[in-house]
Design a protein around this motif. Structure first.
Motif, short mmCIF file in Angstrom:
data_model
loop_
_atom_site.label_atom_id
_atom_site.label_comp_id
_atom_site.label_asym_id
_atom_site.label_seq_id
_atom_site.Cartn_x
_atom_site.Cartn_y
_atom_site.Cartn_z
N PRO A 30 0.81 -1.23 0.00
CA PRO A 30 0.00 0.00 0.00
C PRO A 30 0.83 1.27 0.00
O PRO A 30 0.44 2.28 -0.60
CB PRO A 30 -0.83 -0.12 1.29
CG PRO A 30 -0.16 -1.13 2.12
CD PRO A 30 0.52 -2.07 1.17
N THR A 34 0.76 4.15 -2.96
CA THR A 34 0.49 5.56 -2.66
C THR A 34 1.60 6.46 -3.19
O THR A 34 1.33 7.57 -3.67
CB THR A 34 0.32 5.76 -1.15
OG1 THR A 34 -0.64 4.82 -0.66
CG2 THR A 34 -0.15 7.16 -0.82
N SER A 69 -5.85 5.03 1.68
CA SER A 69 -5.14 3.87 2.21
C SER A 69 -5.73 3.42 3.55
O SER A 69 -5.88 2.22 3.80
CB SER A 69 -3.66 4.19 2.40
OG SER A 69 -3.04 4.38 1.16
N GLN A 73 -7.24 -0.30 3.85
CA GLN A 73 -6.44 -1.21 4.67
C GLN A 73 -7.14 -1.58 5.97
O GLN A 73 -7.03 -2.71 6.44
CB GLN A 73 -5.07 -0.56 4.99
CG GLN A 73 -4.17 -0.44 3.78
CD GLN A 73 -3.89 -1.80 3.14
OE1 GLN A 73 -3.58 -2.77 3.82
NE2 GLN A 73 -4.04 -1.88 1.83
N SER A 116 -3.24 -0.19 10.19
CA SER A 116 -3.62 0.93 9.32
C SER A 116 -2.94 2.22 9.76
O SER A 116 -2.52 3.02 8.92
CB SER A 116 -5.14 1.12 9.34
OG SER A 116 -5.78 -0.06 8.97
#
Length: 255
Positions: A30, A34, A69, A73, A116
């Motif tokens: 992730p 990004t 994200s 996530q 996260s």
């Protein structure tokens, strides 16, 4: 009645250990995705846009990308966390153990929210290498960060309880959440849209999260900050109520 801290720690650290075994998939993937957004939207497209509401475009999209994200996530981590024990049948061992539903919830959702949060902090730190980042209200920024991680981990937990196969596990995140995030002002200000679509966008709940989070950075927002706070708090409470009802009735757990 005292809380079974050892049980919570056992669930929490078991989930965190699973992340350590899949670092590339859980953390690196992730973050790299990004960073690519920063390169494409922030540098390539951002160089052609002077500013949005007085903020450079590269900086403007940072809160939206972090929120993108965090939402995906949080849901993914929490839903898989509770779905996998259901899939293997080990969830019945948890249900028969002297652990309350609240302790199970704290263990799984706490771990998902922590993962996260780590990703969000890494993306925030990475963004500072690409754009000039200024956080006007750091306390409110952390508040929105934590509330979003916890609320959407709870939502992911609900999906994990509801899903009875891998297809359902991916259904809502892919078909509902991701489009809502992209259409929720992550990459643009709602004021840039035609009037009709501005009104339509106000029906998107993700807009209120992105707007409130962006306000904590630049003091600019598409909707009232108070409304953003009410939306995220209301969503968290609604998720808590649904999870409580699912445990109370044994929905998809006693079948």
């Amino acid at each position: 009645m005292s809380m079974n801290v050892q049980a919570i720690k056992a669930i929490y650290f078991n989930e965190m250990a699973r992340t350590r075994k899949t670092l590339m998939q859980s953390i690196a993937s992730p973050v790299i995705s990004t960073v690519l957004y920063f390169v494409v939207f922030g540098s390539a497209i951002g160089s052609r846009i002077e500013s949005v509401e007085g903020v450079s475009y590269g900086s403007f999209i940072v809160p939206g990308l972090i929120m993108l994200s965090l939402l995906t996530q949080s849901i993914s981590n929490a839903s898989f966390g509770i779905f996998f024990p259901k899939f293997t049948g080990t969830v019945y061992e948890i249900m028969s153990a002297p652990i309350s539903f609240f302790e199970v919830l704290v263990g799984y959702v706490g771990a998902a929210a922590t993962k996260s949060l780590i990703i969000g902090v890494i993306i925030l730190a990475t963004a500072s290498f690409f754009v000039d980042l200024h956080i006007a209200h750091p306390v409110w920024m952390v508040f929105f960060l934590l509330m979003t991680c916890v609320a959407f981990s709870l939502f992911g937990f609900i999906i994990g309880l509801w899903a009875d196969n891998f297809e359902k596990l991916q259904l809502i995140p892919l078909l509902v959440i991701t489009p809502l995030v992209f259409l929720g002002g992550s990459f643009y200000s709602v004021s840039m849209l035609p009037e009709f679509w501005q009104k339509v966008t106000l029906l998107n709940p993700v807009l209120y999260l992105v707007s409130g989070f962006r306000w904590s950075f630049f003091e600019v927002s598409d909707v009232s900050v108070t409304l953003s706070l009410l939306m995220i708090t209301g969503f968290l409470l609604a998720c808590l109520l649904i999870v409580w009802a699912m445990f109370k009735t044994g929905y998809k757990l006693k079948q």
